[in-house]
Design an enzyme around this catalytic site. Structure first.
Site, PDB file in Angstrom:
ATOM      1  N   CYS A  49      -3.160  -2.482  -0.494  1.00 37.82           N
ATOM      2  CA  CYS A  49      -2.220  -3.672  -0.313  1.00 37.82           C
ATOM      3  C   CYS A  49      -2.839  -4.303  -1.200  1.00 37.82           C
ATOM      4  CB  CYS A  49      -2.828  -4.208   1.003  1.00 37.82           C
ATOM      5  SG  CYS A  49      -3.141  -2.515   2.676  1.00 37.82           S
ATOM      6  N   TYR A  75       4.480   2.341  19.574  1.00 34.07           N
ATOM      7  CA  TYR A  75       5.528   3.767  19.157  1.00 34.07           C
ATOM      8  C   TYR A  75       6.127   3.877  20.449  1.00 34.07           C
ATOM      9  CZ  TYR A  75       2.957   2.811  15.093  1.00 34.07           C
ATOM     10  OH  TYR A  75       2.723   2.510  14.151  1.00 34.07           O
ATOM     11  N   LYS A 113      -5.713  -9.031  11.118  1.00 32.99           N
ATOM     12  CA  LYS A 113      -5.499  -7.552  11.548  1.00 32.99           C
ATOM     13  C   LYS A 113      -6.945  -7.321  10.914  1.00 32.99           C
ATOM     14  CE  LYS A 113      -2.698  -4.070   8.602  1.00 32.99           C
ATOM     15  NZ  LYS A 113      -2.252  -3.903   7.550  1.00 32.99           N
ATOM     16  N   CYS A 147       0.604  -1.445  -0.348  1.00 33.16           N
ATOM     17  CA  CYS A 147       0.186   0.414  -0.290  1.00 33.16           C
ATOM     18  C   CYS A 147       0.858   1.061   0.257  1.00 33.16           C
ATOM     19  CB  CYS A 147      -0.739   0.142   1.445  1.00 33.16           C
ATOM     20  SG  CYS A 147      -0.083  -0.332   2.843  1.00 33.16           S
ATOM     21  N   LYS A 194      -3.134  -7.254  15.824  1.00 31.07           N
ATOM     22  CA  LYS A 194      -3.680  -6.178  14.918  1.00 31.07           C
ATOM     23  C   LYS A 194      -4.282  -5.882  15.134  1.00 31.07           C
ATOM     24  CE  LYS A 194      -1.206  -2.723  12.754  1.00 31.07           C
ATOM     25  NZ  LYS A 194      -0.105  -2.270  11.001  1.00 31.07           N
ATOM     26  N   GLU A 232      -7.919 -17.998  10.399  1.00 31.89           N
ATOM     27  CA  GLU A 232      -6.905 -16.853   9.750  1.00 31.89           C
ATOM     28  C   GLU A 232      -5.367 -16.989  10.499  1.00 31.89           C
ATOM     29  OE1 GLU A 232      -6.408 -15.259   7.157  1.00 31.89           O
ATOM     30  OE2 GLU A 232      -8.403 -14.296   7.014  1.00 31.89           O
TER      31      GLU A 232
HETATM   32 ZN    ZN Z   1      -1.172  -2.860   2.632  1.00 38.04          ZN
END
Ligand code: ZN
Length: 371
Positions: free
Chosen positions: A130, A361, A243, A122, A296, A281
């Site tokens: 993506c 982060y 995700k 992406c 995520k 998944e």
């Molecule tokens: Zn992506």
């Protein structure tokens, strides 16, 4: 045994006692620090919606990597902002791609640091999706639609300007109607080859762990085959296995300049309501050869992390995403919450849910608190 014999407060009396009986412990070696590498030199551009997070040119990224490693954080994951985007994501798999350049420099300067490479298309695609985008047959027949529309227009008899304008309007609205019905789809199988090519290119540049985040079906298997054929049999895959399509990715799209130019990512990322599908998944990715798995985002999906921990024995990672970070930062800036306390609490919650690896982060700041 119940009250008054049992008193749970006995073990909460002092900081030392609380520390002794603490069930979940955080250490910096669980952290992975995400970094955004951009072209140029001496570039250190703060992401507006993520205070303290920067787009870094390769030289600055190397400095940052050195700091991360010196704080006891063992790993970074790299995202790239190419100077050019196109329809085949050249920047993702080119040998001189921005992440490849950063990986080579970091391997040279900070050899002990584990380099993870996010694998997706992406950031490198002009359309921001993506995978490879193709128009559905409906869109391909737009030309035919135009002919149809004009054919029907020919039987309209116009006697004055008003009728002429109305006829033109009718044609225009029919065409607009067709245009609205144009649909695009992400070509799953065609995208796999580019993902595998990207992975091999990253491994060649020194990336230690390949982390596909695209959510195409079959990508882990395709990447494993690609890596093995190129001789990278020892390069592990950390799959973004579950995700979810999430509103919490907003600030990341600014950081990585990867907003889709049309549509959204719901046809490949998971529906946030589905935990059983998340297990499927993950299971499929393991069958295809994933060495580690990831959930995520993290905080809105702690139950998914816990379910995955219960069910699978692979190392489990969770990504505390940009929106989770941005919310805490924004509230702290307003003095509505205590930044450090909430930061640590959020990380403990992810660990407690069962993630042994946390992409965050906060890696540097939390390592400082723990150090
Ligand atoms: Zn992506």
């Amino acid at each position: 045994m119940s009250f008054p014999v049992t008193r749970l407060r006995r073990l909460r009396r002092t900081g030392e006692l609380r520390n002794l009986v603490r069930e979940t412990r955080l250490t910096p070696d669980a952290f992975v620090y995400p970094m955004f590498v951009c072209p140029g030199e001496g570039v250190r551009k703060e992401v507006r919606s993520m205070p303290g997070v920067f787009n870094l040119s390769v030289d600055e990224a190397v400095k940052e990597a050195r700091e991360v490693y010196s704080l006891g954080v063992p790993s970074v994951i790299l995202f790239g902002l190419p100077d050019k985007k196109d329809e085949v994501a050249t920047g993702a798999w080119a040998d001189n791609g921005i992440v490849q350049q950063a990986a080579r420099a970091m391997k040279r300067e900070v050899p002990g640091l584990i380099l993870m490479g996010d694998v997706c298309l992406c950031e490198y695609m002009s359309h921001g999706h993506c995978g490879i985008v193709k128009a559905t047959p409906l869109a391909q027949s737009l030309g035919a639609a135009a002919r149809d529309t004009l054919k029907s227009a020919r039987v309209v008899v116009v006697q004055n300007d008003e009728e002429k304008a109305a006829a033109i309007e009718k044609v225009a609205s029919q065409m607009a109607d067709y245009a609205r019905r144009i649909e695009f789809e992400i070509d799953n199988d065609a995208s796999l080859e580019l993902l595998a090519r990207t992975s091999v290119s990253l491994a060649r540049a020194g990336i230690d762990v390949i982390a596909p985040s695209d959510m195409m079906d079959g990508r882990v298997g395709a990447i494993r085959r690609g890596l093995d054929e190129a001789g990278f049999i020892n390069t592990p895959i950390l799959s973004y296995a579950a995700k979810f399509a999430s509103g919490f990715y907003g600030p990341f799209r600014e950081a990585a300049d990867s907003t889709p130019q049309f549509g959204d990512r719901r046809s490949y990322q998971m529906d946030g309501a589905n935990v059983r599908e998340a297990m499927r998944e993950i299971e499929l990715d393991i069958e295809e050869g994933a060495d580690m798995i990831m959930v995520k985002p993290a905080m809105p999906y702690l139950d998914v992390i816990a379910a995955a921990r219960e069910r699978f024995d692979l190392p489990l990672a969770a990504y505390q995403v940009s929106g989770e970070y941005a919310m805490i930062e924004a509230a702290a800036r307003n003095n509505w919450i205590e930044r450090e306390r909430v930061m640590m609490e959020s990380l403990v919650s992810i660990r407690r849910a069962g993630a042994s690896i946390i992409l965050t982060y906060y890696a540097k700041d939390a390592a400082r608190v723990l150090g």
